[in-house]
Design a protein around this motif. Structure first.
Motif, PDB file in Angstrom:
ATOM      1  N   ASP A  33     -21.847 -13.875 -32.198  1.00 42.70           N
ATOM      2  CA  ASP A  33     -22.626 -13.413 -33.345  1.00 42.70           C
ATOM      3  C   ASP A  33     -23.737 -12.608 -32.757  1.00 42.70           C
ATOM      4  O   ASP A  33     -24.724 -13.163 -32.005  1.00 42.70           O
ATOM      5  CB  ASP A  33     -22.960 -14.340 -34.007  1.00 42.70           C
ATOM      6  CG  ASP A  33     -21.899 -14.835 -34.891  1.00 42.70           C
ATOM      7  OD1 ASP A  33     -21.088 -14.185 -35.590  1.00 42.70           O
ATOM      8  OD2 ASP A  33     -21.805 -16.287 -35.078  1.00 42.70           O
ATOM      9  N   VAL A  34     -23.906 -11.332 -32.888  1.00 45.13           N
ATOM     10  CA  VAL A  34     -24.743 -10.407 -32.130  1.00 45.13           C
ATOM     11  C   VAL A  34     -26.116 -10.435 -32.935  1.00 45.13           C
ATOM     12  O   VAL A  34     -26.249 -10.139 -34.233  1.00 45.13           O
ATOM     13  CB  VAL A  34     -24.335  -8.945 -32.040  1.00 45.13           C
ATOM     14  CG1 VAL A  34     -25.519  -7.986 -31.439  1.00 45.13           C
ATOM     15  CG2 VAL A  34     -22.880  -8.788 -31.180  1.00 45.13           C
ATOM     16  N   SER A  35     -27.149 -10.912 -32.088  1.00 42.82           N
ATOM     17  CA  SER A  35     -28.513 -10.783 -32.680  1.00 42.82           C
ATOM     18  C   SER A  35     -29.163  -9.471 -32.381  1.00 42.82           C
ATOM     19  O   SER A  35     -30.069  -9.006 -33.313  1.00 42.82           O
ATOM     20  CB  SER A  35     -29.160 -12.008 -32.244  1.00 42.82           C
ATOM     21  OG  SER A  35     -29.426 -12.060 -31.059  1.00 42.82           O
ATOM     22  N   GLY A  67     -26.465 -12.631 -27.966  1.00 41.20           N
ATOM     23  CA  GLY A  67     -25.974 -13.640 -29.200  1.00 41.20           C
ATOM     24  C   GLY A  67     -25.437 -14.799 -28.779  1.00 41.20           C
ATOM     25  O   GLY A  67     -25.681 -15.171 -27.800  1.00 41.20           O
ATOM     26  N   ARG A  68     -24.963 -15.515 -29.829  1.00 39.00           N
ATOM     27  CA  ARG A  68     -24.628 -16.650 -29.283  1.00 39.00           C
ATOM     28  C   ARG A  68     -22.855 -17.073 -29.933  1.00 39.00           C
ATOM     29  O   ARG A  68     -22.408 -16.226 -30.610  1.00 39.00           O
ATOM     30  CB  ARG A  68     -25.155 -17.776 -30.553  1.00 39.00           C
ATOM     31  CG  ARG A  68     -26.565 -17.892 -29.832  1.00 39.00           C
ATOM     32  CD  ARG A  68     -27.162 -19.167 -30.844  1.00 39.00           C
ATOM     33  NE  ARG A  68     -28.551 -19.365 -30.623  1.00 39.00           N
ATOM     34  CZ  ARG A  68     -29.054 -19.907 -29.594  1.00 39.00           C
ATOM     35  NH1 ARG A  68     -28.325 -20.617 -28.766  1.00 39.00           N
ATOM     36  NH2 ARG A  68     -30.397 -20.042 -29.244  1.00 39.00           N
ATOM     37  N   ARG A  74     -25.963 -19.255 -25.689  1.00 37.51           N
ATOM     38  CA  ARG A  74     -26.642 -17.753 -25.874  1.00 37.51           C
ATOM     39  C   ARG A  74     -26.408 -17.046 -24.672  1.00 37.51           C
ATOM     40  O   ARG A  74     -26.480 -17.338 -23.537  1.00 37.51           O
ATOM     41  CB  ARG A  74     -28.233 -18.088 -26.191  1.00 37.51           C
ATOM     42  CG  ARG A  74     -28.946 -17.008 -26.442  1.00 37.51           C
ATOM     43  CD  ARG A  74     -30.439 -17.380 -26.602  1.00 37.51           C
ATOM     44  NE  ARG A  74     -31.271 -16.201 -27.071  1.00 37.51           N
ATOM     45  CZ  ARG A  74     -32.074 -15.810 -26.479  1.00 37.51           C
ATOM     46  NH1 ARG A  74     -32.910 -16.573 -25.621  1.00 37.51           N
ATOM     47  NH2 ARG A  74     -32.803 -14.652 -27.050  1.00 37.51           N
ATOM     48  N   LEU A  75     -25.633 -15.956 -24.730  1.00 37.22           N
ATOM     49  CA  LEU A  75     -25.358 -14.895 -23.671  1.00 37.22           C
ATOM     50  C   LEU A  75     -25.746 -13.591 -24.055  1.00 37.22           C
ATOM     51  O   LEU A  75     -25.870 -13.076 -25.245  1.00 37.22           O
ATOM     52  CB  LEU A  75     -23.658 -15.123 -23.739  1.00 37.22           C
ATOM     53  CG  LEU A  75     -23.009 -16.409 -23.425  1.00 37.22           C
ATOM     54  CD1 LEU A  75     -21.321 -16.116 -23.696  1.00 37.22           C
ATOM     55  CD2 LEU A  75     -23.324 -16.848 -22.254  1.00 37.22           C
ATOM     56  N   ALA A  76     -26.081 -12.891 -23.033  1.00 41.57           N
ATOM     57  CA  ALA A  76     -26.292 -11.475 -22.975  1.00 41.57           C
ATOM     58  C   ALA A  76     -25.182 -10.991 -22.083  1.00 41.57           C
ATOM     59  O   ALA A  76     -24.613 -11.485 -21.147  1.00 41.57           O
ATOM     60  CB  ALA A  76     -27.602 -11.112 -22.205  1.00 41.57           C
ATOM     61  N   ALA A  77     -24.605  -9.829 -22.721  1.00 41.69           N
ATOM     62  CA  ALA A  77     -23.351  -9.302 -21.815  1.00 41.69           C
ATOM     63  C   ALA A  77     -23.525  -7.734 -22.159  1.00 41.69           C
ATOM     64  O   ALA A  77     -23.859  -7.187 -23.042  1.00 41.69           O
ATOM     65  CB  ALA A  77     -21.903  -9.806 -22.535  1.00 41.69           C
ATOM     66  N   LEU A  78     -22.901  -7.188 -21.042  1.00 43.43           N
ATOM     67  CA  LEU A  78     -22.558  -5.787 -20.913  1.00 43.43           C
ATOM     68  C   LEU A  78     -20.927  -5.638 -21.346  1.00 43.43           C
ATOM     69  O   LEU A  78     -20.082  -6.353 -20.882  1.00 43.43           O
ATOM     70  CB  LEU A  78     -22.712  -5.269 -19.352  1.00 43.43           C
ATOM     71  CG  LEU A  78     -24.265  -4.874 -19.155  1.00 43.43           C
ATOM     72  CD1 LEU A  78     -24.372  -4.863 -17.494  1.00 43.43           C
ATOM     73  CD2 LEU A  78     -24.624  -3.592 -19.791  1.00 43.43           C
ATOM     74  N   GLU A  86     -21.947  -6.546 -36.139  1.00 38.22           N
ATOM     75  CA  GLU A  86     -22.419  -7.915 -36.179  1.00 38.22           C
ATOM     76  C   GLU A  86     -21.670  -8.848 -35.347  1.00 38.22           C
ATOM     77  O   GLU A  86     -22.377 -10.097 -35.220  1.00 38.22           O
ATOM     78  CB  GLU A  86     -22.049  -8.122 -37.685  1.00 38.22           C
ATOM     79  CG  GLU A  86     -23.105  -7.343 -38.665  1.00 38.22           C
ATOM     80  CD  GLU A  86     -22.710  -7.918 -40.093  1.00 38.22           C
ATOM     81  OE1 GLU A  86     -23.766  -8.258 -40.700  1.00 38.22           O
ATOM     82  OE2 GLU A  86     -21.737  -7.715 -40.289  1.00 38.22           O
ATOM     83  N   LYS A  87     -20.626  -8.362 -34.856  1.00 35.11           N
ATOM     84  CA  LYS A  87     -19.922  -9.323 -33.952  1.00 35.11           C
ATOM     85  C   LYS A  87     -19.245  -8.492 -32.657  1.00 35.11           C
ATOM     86  O   LYS A  87     -18.931  -7.501 -33.101  1.00 35.11           O
ATOM     87  CB  LYS A  87     -18.764 -10.235 -34.585  1.00 35.11           C
ATOM     88  CG  LYS A  87     -19.344 -11.281 -35.647  1.00 35.11           C
ATOM     89  CD  LYS A  87     -17.900 -11.928 -36.428  1.00 35.11           C
ATOM     90  CE  LYS A  87     -18.654 -13.091 -37.388  1.00 35.11           C
ATOM     91  NZ  LYS A  87     -19.164 -14.141 -36.484  1.00 35.11           N
TER      92      LYS A  87
END
Length: 317
Positions: A33-35, A67-68, A74-78, A86-87
């Motif tokens: 789920d993208v914050s 997002g989570r 909680r992850l950050a990704a390329l 939103e996802k």
């Protein structure tokens, strides 16, 4: 779900928010789920089908998310695409754990721009203690971090370039020792003057055209120019190998995609920068935390170079 989807190539007018199907996880992938999602200059090139890699339509742009997962990580990704949504389905191998005390803007800023700045300083530019370093577009996402990382690597003098007085002041506040207008008629002379009249050791360059040409001419013997973009849209003049030999200088290129062949190095770099940010030793410059509904205006501002720091979109707005 809400996402930005491009169905035809063109200007900012082709960037629209639509309702699309949610992504599904596949082997080695997980949905978050993208914050916040990051906005980069490369996204505007993808929109025009002018990026290094060809684009197939329809496409959801965006190469950075934080997002989570459903299990709370909680992850950050390329990603190669799909971030303006939103996802997003991300590859676990290209994701980084995000400390809870690191805010969303910083978590995204340390992805494409942070990792690029880190690699340019540590690997491509090979900045050594005492050397002079020119950072072009020093008020931007990569440049603002590169100024600080170059100083942390022991650079003797960091010379920033930026297009407006306000941007040059920002670069100086981040630790640059001098700031130069890249539109100077004699940019070579201006860079050398900012270095006490001496040629420079390292140039981190992403503009192209005359900026690349005149920066190369400013290099000292054994100097290095690291080329990582062409925001100006104009190819530099061809460089003859004998001309490089005469001054023992190096011109090298960098594209972050290739660095993913060394995932452990990138993971270490992300963790290192996250720790520096949370300790107050590395400043992330926010270029705006904008609702996804304003994506068209954001693209316009980015291409017109009216932005500083890291731009992010909130897909929930």
């Amino acid at each position: 779900m809400r996402a930005v989807q491009i169905t035809e190539f063109g200007g900012p007018e082709v960037v629209r928010v639509r309702e699309v199907d949610e992504p599904r996880p596949g082997p080695g992938r997980v949905v978050v789920d993208v914050s916040r999602c990051g906005v980069n200059f490369a996204d505007t090139l993808m929109r025009e089908n002018a990026y290094l890699a060809a684009t197939t339509l329809p496409v959801i742009p965006g190469g950075e998310v934080v997002g989570r997962t459903a299990d709370g990580r909680r992850l950050a990704a390329l990603t190669d695409r799909g971030g303006y949504a939103e996802k997003a389905a991300i590859t676990e191998a290209s994701a980084f754990a995000v400390p809870e005390d690191l805010d969303d803007v910083a978590a995204v800023a340390l992805l494409a721009q942070g990792l690029t700045a880190w690699w340019l300083v540590r690997h491509t530019g090979r900045v050594r203690p005492g050397e002079s370093v020119v950072v072009h577009a020093a008020a931007g996402g990569v440049g603002s971090l590169a100024v600080q990382l170059a100083k942390a690597a022991g650079a003797g003098r960091v010379i920033a370039t930026a297009s407006t007085p306000a941007k040059r002041e920002l670069a100086l506040s981040l630790g640059a020792d001098a700031a130069v207008d890249p539109a100077a008629a004699d940019l070579t002379g201006a860079l050398r003057a900012a270095n006490g009249g001496e040629p420079v050791d390292v140039v981190l360059e992403m503009t192209g055209g005359r900026v690349t040409d005149q920066s190369l001419a400013a290099l000292a013997p054994f100097g290095r120019l690291a080329f990582y973009g062409m925001a100006g849209g104009v190819e530099p003049e061809p460089v003859a190998p004998r001309a490089l030999q005469r001054r023992s200088v190096t011109v090298s290129g960098f594209w972050l995609l290739n660095a993913f062949e060394r995932p452990a190095v990138l993971a270490g770099a992300y963790a290192e920068m996250a720790a520096l940010v949370t300790a107050g030793e590395l400043r992330v410059v926010s270029g705006g935390d904008r609702p996804m509904s304003e994506v068209r205006q954001v693209h316009e501002e980015l291409r017109e170079r009216r932005t500083t720091g890291k731009l992010v979109l909130d897909p929930r707005r």
